[in-house]
Write a protein that holds these residues in place. Structure first.
Motif, PDB file in Angstrom:
ATOM      1  N   SER A 264      45.240   7.521  61.260  1.00 39.39           N
ATOM      2  CA  SER A 264      43.645   6.950  61.093  1.00 39.39           C
ATOM      3  C   SER A 264      44.297   5.123  60.780  1.00 39.39           C
ATOM      4  O   SER A 264      43.252   4.463  59.803  1.00 39.39           O
ATOM      5  CB  SER A 264      43.550   7.497  59.301  1.00 39.39           C
ATOM      6  OG  SER A 264      43.451   9.219  59.519  1.00 39.39           O
ATOM      7  N   PRO A 265      43.256   5.021  62.245  1.00 41.24           N
ATOM      8  CA  PRO A 265      44.056   3.152  62.016  1.00 41.24           C
ATOM      9  C   PRO A 265      41.915   2.558  61.949  1.00 41.24           C
ATOM     10  O   PRO A 265      42.964   1.186  60.915  1.00 41.24           O
ATOM     11  CB  PRO A 265      44.441   2.648  63.893  1.00 41.24           C
ATOM     12  CG  PRO A 265      43.959   3.806  64.669  1.00 41.24           C
ATOM     13  CD  PRO A 265      43.964   5.075  63.580  1.00 41.24           C
ATOM     14  N   GLN A 266      41.566   3.572  61.534  1.00 42.76           N
ATOM     15  CA  GLN A 266      40.459   1.911  60.540  1.00 42.76           C
ATOM     16  C   GLN A 266      40.511   2.892  59.491  1.00 42.76           C
ATOM     17  O   GLN A 266      39.768   1.863  58.395  1.00 42.76           O
ATOM     18  CB  GLN A 266      38.966   3.005  61.447  1.00 42.76           C
ATOM     19  CG  GLN A 266      39.024   2.864  63.233  1.00 42.76           C
ATOM     20  CD  GLN A 266      39.173   1.339  63.223  1.00 42.76           C
ATOM     21  OE1 GLN A 266      38.550   0.360  62.675  1.00 42.76           O
ATOM     22  NE2 GLN A 266      40.220   1.164  64.356  1.00 42.76           N
ATOM     23  N   ALA A 267      41.401   3.534  58.569  1.00 42.32           N
ATOM     24  CA  ALA A 267      40.940   3.306  57.370  1.00 42.32           C
ATOM     25  C   ALA A 267      41.477   2.813  55.900  1.00 42.32           C
ATOM     26  O   ALA A 267      42.216   1.900  56.342  1.00 42.32           O
ATOM     27  CB  ALA A 267      42.109   4.927  56.907  1.00 42.32           C
ATOM     28  N   ASN A 268      40.835   3.115  54.928  1.00 43.22           N
ATOM     29  CA  ASN A 268      40.684   1.840  54.141  1.00 43.22           C
ATOM     30  C   ASN A 268      42.288   2.115  53.477  1.00 43.22           C
ATOM     31  O   ASN A 268      42.567   3.357  53.174  1.00 43.22           O
ATOM     32  CB  ASN A 268      39.430   1.741  53.372  1.00 43.22           C
ATOM     33  CG  ASN A 268      38.615   1.595  54.018  1.00 43.22           C
ATOM     34  OD1 ASN A 268      38.338   0.180  54.500  1.00 43.22           O
ATOM     35  ND2 ASN A 268      37.472   2.053  53.640  1.00 43.22           N
ATOM     36  N   VAL A 269      42.843   1.433  53.322  1.00 40.76           N
ATOM     37  CA  VAL A 269      44.637   1.640  52.262  1.00 40.76           C
ATOM     38  C   VAL A 269      44.867   0.330  51.532  1.00 40.76           C
ATOM     39  O   VAL A 269      44.225  -0.698  51.308  1.00 40.76           O
ATOM     40  CB  VAL A 269      45.889   1.677  52.671  1.00 40.76           C
ATOM     41  CG1 VAL A 269      46.610   1.876  52.591  1.00 40.76           C
ATOM     42  CG2 VAL A 269      45.745   2.615  54.884  1.00 40.76           C
ATOM     43  N   ALA A 270      44.864   1.205  49.821  1.00 35.60           N
ATOM     44  CA  ALA A 270      45.774   0.423  49.716  1.00 35.60           C
ATOM     45  C   ALA A 270      46.951   0.575  48.914  1.00 35.60           C
ATOM     46  O   ALA A 270      47.280   2.317  48.582  1.00 35.60           O
ATOM     47  CB  ALA A 270      44.182   0.532  47.458  1.00 35.60           C
ATOM     48  N   ILE A 271      47.433  -0.525  48.266  1.00 37.52           N
ATOM     49  CA  ILE A 271      48.733   0.222  47.720  1.00 37.52           C
ATOM     50  C   ILE A 271      49.726  -0.882  46.492  1.00 37.52           C
ATOM     51  O   ILE A 271      48.880  -1.662  46.255  1.00 37.52           O
ATOM     52  CB  ILE A 271      49.872  -0.096  48.697  1.00 37.52           C
ATOM     53  CG1 ILE A 271      50.044  -1.327  49.134  1.00 37.52           C
ATOM     54  CG2 ILE A 271      49.704   0.532  50.185  1.00 37.52           C
ATOM     55  CD1 ILE A 271      50.444  -2.216  50.181  1.00 37.52           C
ATOM     56  N   ILE A 272      50.485  -0.638  45.861  1.00 33.70           N
ATOM     57  CA  ILE A 272      50.679  -1.119  44.489  1.00 33.70           C
ATOM     58  C   ILE A 272      51.336  -2.236  44.939  1.00 33.70           C
ATOM     59  O   ILE A 272      52.455  -1.699  46.390  1.00 33.70           O
ATOM     60  CB  ILE A 272      51.577  -0.415  43.663  1.00 33.70           C
ATOM     61  CG1 ILE A 272      53.019   0.095  44.281  1.00 33.70           C
ATOM     62  CG2 ILE A 272      50.628   0.748  42.936  1.00 33.70           C
ATOM     63  CD1 ILE A 272      53.745   1.061  42.852  1.00 33.70           C
TER      64      ILE A 272
END
Length: 420
Positions: A264-272
């Protein structure tokens, strides 16, 4: 809700302290890009105001240098803050602070021993950054009436036991992305969480916070050590989430990011922020580019707070680097001292410090980009010990350097649990 931004860049430092339900702090990093040496600019320190009263002893508990963890810079940050306060802020209530340090080595029995030492010493308060075995400290200090003032204390015991103060909202590691997703109009989030009890317990809180922000939530738990997460991420992708939120160890996050950016290369991603380690970007398609990072410190080098931080470390830091690890110890110590002085504390016994923390007016959290804390028990409904609500979100570049720091103001209604 207005998100406040700061666009200066600084190398990210890869440790968030502890995750919400008690994941222990990661070790400090010495690789290139992980931290920077402080520069000396003593003009940032202000006008000297040396404490001249009778000394008062505070404790400082941290993991220290163990086999799998190293929080020595956290201790150095706390000591530097105390030394600075003694020479420039009049100590606490005019009294110079002597700091008694004890290292837990992240071992519960050793943590209990540290707490007993603090009681025997008769300290007026115990400071700390993020104690991974905090639940072994609280049962000793609380009955003795000794306040425990930490950067974050995210276990159930830490969130609710009277006499514990968490000046940074550790729940914002989930709440910050939740508020940001709400601001951006997102509708679905998939939490990708390492399948260990602490992280899965944290994810339960995360589910509630995302739901409170109006998002539909799915949680994908994946066993530690899973090198190829493609099957799990492919399954999660069937629901077409607007956001993936990843929480786990750095190797877990690397595998998760690799699968998400492939499928899903266009997905928004959030990490710690503990997800990022120098060198890991090469295993991720496109690296960390564009990933949102939930962090506990805004070390924007152009800010007055960061300039003071680097000056204090240069003068008192004993070789500690400018990093989120160091900031965790520094911010908790200096934040507590500033709050107590703002409360015009005169009684520096443990009872006086306890009362001072509860009565102090809103005080700025050092290295936070303007987050205010107040320990009056009214910031978060289900956690009277959490003294602030806002979170910090940054954006990573390809190799994991952070820029575009954003303070995420959070409506306290975001932090409500069923029945709270």
């Amino acid at each position: 809700m207005k998100i406040q931004r700061s666009r200066r860049r600084i190398a990210s430092v890869m440790c968030a302290g502890v995750l919400v339900a008690g994941l222990t702090a990661c070790g400090s990093s010495d690789e290139s890009g992980g931290s920077t040496a402080p520069s000396a600019d003593e003009s940032a320190l202000g006008v000297p105001n040396k404490a001249t009263g009778t000394p008062v002893t505070f404790g400082f508990i941290s993991a220290g240098a163990g086999q799998t963890i190293n929080t020595v810079d956290e201790i150095k940050g706390g000591q530097a803050a105390v030394d600075y306060a003694n020479e420039y802020l009049g100590g606490v209530g005019g009294h110079p602070i002597a700091l008694k340090v004890c290292e837990t080595l992240d071992v519960p029995a050793t943590a209990t021993d540290c707490a007993n030492q603090m009681v025997s010493e008769g300290v007026s308060a115990v400071l700390g950054g993020a104690i991974g075995v905090v639940d072994s400290v609280i049962p000793v200090l609380a009955p003795a009436g000794i306040p425990l003032i930490l950067h974050n204390a995210p276990t159930q015991m830490g969130l609710t036991t009277p006499g514990v103060f968490s000046i940074f909202n550790s729940l914002s590691l989930f709440g910050g992305p939740a508020a940001w997703a709400q601001e951006e109009g997102m509708k679905r989030v998939d939490q990708v969480v390492i399948a260990v009890p602490a992280a899965q317990g944290a994810a339960k809180i995360g589910e509630t916070l995302f739901k409170n922000a109006g998002l539909q939530v799915n949680t994908t738990s994946i066993p530690p050590g899973t090198a190829d997460m493609s099957p799990q991420i492919a399954s999660a992708a069937e629901a077409d989430p607007d956001l993936y939120h990843i929480a786990g160890s750095s190797d877990f996050c690397t595998s998760a990011l690799k699968a998400i950016k492939t499928l899903s290369p266009q997905a928004n991603v959030a990490i710690i922020d503990r997800c990022i380690t120098p060198g890991s970007s090469s295993a991720i398609p496109g690296g960390y580019e564009g990933v949102k990072v939930s962090t506990s410190a805004n070390l924007n080098p152009g800010s007055d707070s960061a300039m003071l931080f680097t000056a204090v470390l240069a003068k008192y830091g004993d070789g500690a680097t400018v990093s989120s690890m160091t900031s965790t110890g520094y911010s908790s110590a200096l934040g507590a001292i500033n709050a107590l002085n703002a409360a015009n504390i005169a009684d520096v016994t443990s009872a006086g410090v306890m009362a001072g923390m509860k009565s102090a007016p809103p005080t700025e959290l050092p290295n936070s980009g303007g987050i205010m804390f107040q320990c009056n028990g009214k910031q978060i409904a289900f956690s009277p010990n959490t003294c602030s609500t806002d979170g910090i979100l940054a954006t990573a570049d390809q190799v994991g350097n952070l820029t575009d720091f954003q303070r995420i103001p959070a409506d306290p209604a975001l932090y409500t649990m069923d029945g709270s």
